[in-house]
Enzyme design. Structure first.
Site, mmCIF file in Angstrom:
data_model
loop_
_atom_site.group_PDB
_atom_site.id
_atom_site.type_symbol
_atom_site.label_atom_id
_atom_site.label_comp_id
_atom_site.label_asym_id
_atom_site.label_seq_id
_atom_site.Cartn_x
_atom_site.Cartn_y
_atom_site.Cartn_z
ATOM 1 N N GLU A 85 0.831 -1.198 0.000
ATOM 2 C CA GLU A 85 0.000 0.000 0.000
ATOM 3 C C GLU A 85 0.871 1.256 0.000
ATOM 4 O O GLU A 85 1.992 1.248 0.499
ATOM 5 C CB GLU A 85 -0.897 0.005 1.246
ATOM 6 C CG GLU A 85 -1.775 -1.228 1.304
ATOM 7 C CD GLU A 85 -2.778 -1.246 2.454
ATOM 8 O OE1 GLU A 85 -3.836 -1.832 2.258
ATOM 9 O OE2 GLU A 85 -2.503 -0.685 3.523
ATOM 10 N N CYS A 98 3.540 8.568 0.963
ATOM 11 C CA CYS A 98 4.035 7.622 1.960
ATOM 12 C C CYS A 98 4.177 6.280 1.254
ATOM 13 O O CYS A 98 3.184 5.708 0.800
ATOM 14 C CB CYS A 98 3.033 7.546 3.113
ATOM 15 S SG CYS A 98 3.474 6.326 4.364
ATOM 16 N N CYS A 105 6.253 -6.873 6.814
ATOM 17 C CA CYS A 105 7.350 -6.354 7.634
ATOM 18 C C CYS A 105 7.769 -7.441 8.617
ATOM 19 O O CYS A 105 6.925 -8.187 9.120
ATOM 20 C CB CYS A 105 6.895 -5.115 8.404
ATOM 21 S SG CYS A 105 8.223 -4.313 9.349
ATOM 22 N N CYS A 109 6.226 -5.388 15.457
ATOM 23 C CA CYS A 109 5.774 -4.501 16.532
ATOM 24 C C CYS A 109 4.284 -4.782 16.788
ATOM 25 O O CYS A 109 3.480 -4.759 15.856
ATOM 26 C CB CYS A 109 5.973 -3.040 16.132
ATOM 27 S SG CYS A 109 7.694 -2.659 15.712
ATOM 28 N N CYS A 112 1.275 -2.537 15.444
ATOM 29 C CA CYS A 112 1.259 -2.152 14.024
ATOM 30 C C CYS A 112 0.671 -3.279 13.187
ATOM 31 O O CYS A 112 1.098 -4.428 13.274
ATOM 32 C CB CYS A 112 2.678 -1.847 13.561
ATOM 33 S SG CYS A 112 2.802 -1.475 11.799
ATOM 34 N N CYS A 334 -0.892 5.720 10.026
ATOM 35 C CA CYS A 334 0.315 5.038 10.517
ATOM 36 C C CYS A 334 -0.059 3.733 11.203
ATOM 37 O O CYS A 334 -0.902 3.718 12.098
ATOM 38 C CB CYS A 334 1.039 5.899 11.542
ATOM 39 S SG CYS A 334 1.450 7.529 10.963
#
Ligand code: SAH
Length: 341
Positions: A85, A98, A105, A109, A112, A334
């Site tokens: 994205e 962005c 990933c 975390c 997230c 975010c």
């Protein structure tokens, strides 16, 4: 490829090297991604170059807009089916893209959404640059005189410094003058990292004055170990020392990203610890009200708690802002990028 590589590749096809310059101008300056439109290149050469050197990179499979179309999240399907994205944000005086640097990933975390699915693969330099080029085409098509994306933030999916070579090459293409690149200012580019210390030092040595953002989220190792698992490898003090080396060698203020999570990291005591860690350095704190993610039990801090946190930082002499989060209703803010098609 850089321009030299493109000239060589075109040469290997038996074509004159200047064809690489023409195609570069079409793709990167005119934002013309359809070889049919390249009237300065003969049809035969166009086909040859397209087939050998320009494989399809990505298709937009979802396009979600909010904030009166000034925030747009796109979901891209890559050639192997991976989904990533990017988020386009038009602030009027500037346009920020962005971008994702990885599909998924590996940093894990817990707050997230991207981290929850794990890492699929690194993106190529082309896949990163193309996200910016598509954004530039949208800017060019707006009913005003703006022509370009002015800022690029590596704050989409992925840990950019875990895909170091492709990310640095992408940055070089973004700032190289045409026809090699897009001619952007390095000052408008931000690389955001969980704190891969050796790679922060490598980035400082590249001589690219891009902004560094460090996702800190906690001033103490005990808490940061749980919020940013890579902290067990590089401690808070090591990450910040690398950040100060970066600030020193580039002359650029480092951003500290801190998502405020209710009753987890938003205590006044932690604000004071942050002041002690950051005071006297070339630094800016960006507080991010936690954005909701599926399955997470955490929420954003109460407004009064957030205000008190800001007050303590500012009183301690730390330049601080609270991020005006965009795109929450389209899962584009975010930490919300999960690439569900
Ligand atoms: N991996 C890099 C790039 C991602 S940037 C990094 O971590 O820096 C995305 C930013 O959003 C990071 O600062 C990240 O910590 C933050 N973030 C992640 N999840 C979030 C959430 N749910 N709410 C607010 N910010 C979040």
């Amino acid at each position: 490829m850089d321009l030299t590589g493109r000239r060589e590749a075109v040469g290997e096809l038996g074509l004159a090297a200047f064809r690489a310059d023409q195609v570069s101008r079409q793709w990167l300056s005119r934002l013309s991604f359809d070889p049919e439109d390249w009237t300065d290149v003969s049809p035969g050469d166009r086909t040859l170059i397209e087939q050998a050197l320009l494989p399809p990179l990505m298709d937009e499979v979802n396009h979600l807009a909010c904030d009166e179309d000034t925030t747009v999240k796109s979901v891209w399907r890559l050639h192997d089916g991976s989904l990533v994205e990017s988020v386009f944000m038009d602030y009027g005086d500037r346009v920020t893209m962005c971008v994702s640097s990885q599909a998924g990933c590996g940093m894990n975390c817990p707050f997230c959404a991207t981290g929850q699915a794990g890492l699929t693969r690194n993106l190529s330099t082309a896949e990163i640059v193309q996200q910016v080029l598509v954004g530039s085409r949208w800017v060019r098509d707006l009913p005003d005189s703006r022509t370009r994306v002015s800022n690029v933030v590596f704050m989409g999916m992925g840990e950019p410094l875990a895909n170091y070579a492709a990310v640095v090459a992408a940055i070089r293409r973004l700032i190289a003058a045409p026809p090699e690149g897009l001619g952007m200012s390095a000052r408008g580019i931000t690389v955001s990292t969980v704190g891969l210390v050796p790679r922060i030092d490598d980035l400082a040595d590249e001589g690219l004055p891009v902004r560094l953002a460090v996702s800190l989220h906690a001033p103490d190792d005990e808490l940061r170990d749980t919020l940013v698992p890579v902290n067990t490898r590089w401690r808070v003090s090591e990450v910040l020392d690398a950040a100060w080396r970066y600030a020193h060698s580039t002359g650029r203020r480092v951003s500290i990203e801190y998502a405020l999570i209710r009753d987890i990291n938003d205590q006044a005591e932690r604000a004071r610890m942050l002041v002690d860690l950051l005071r006297g350095h070339l630094v800016h704190v960006n507080l991010i009200p936690l954005n909701p993610t599926p399955g997470s039990i955490w929420t954003a801090s109460d407004p009064e708690v957030e205000r008190e946190f800001v007050r303590i930082l500012r009183e301690g002499g730390i330049s601080t802002t609270v991020r005006d989060t965009r795109g929450r209703e389209i899962d584009g803010a975010c930490g919300q990028l999960a690439a569900k098609s």
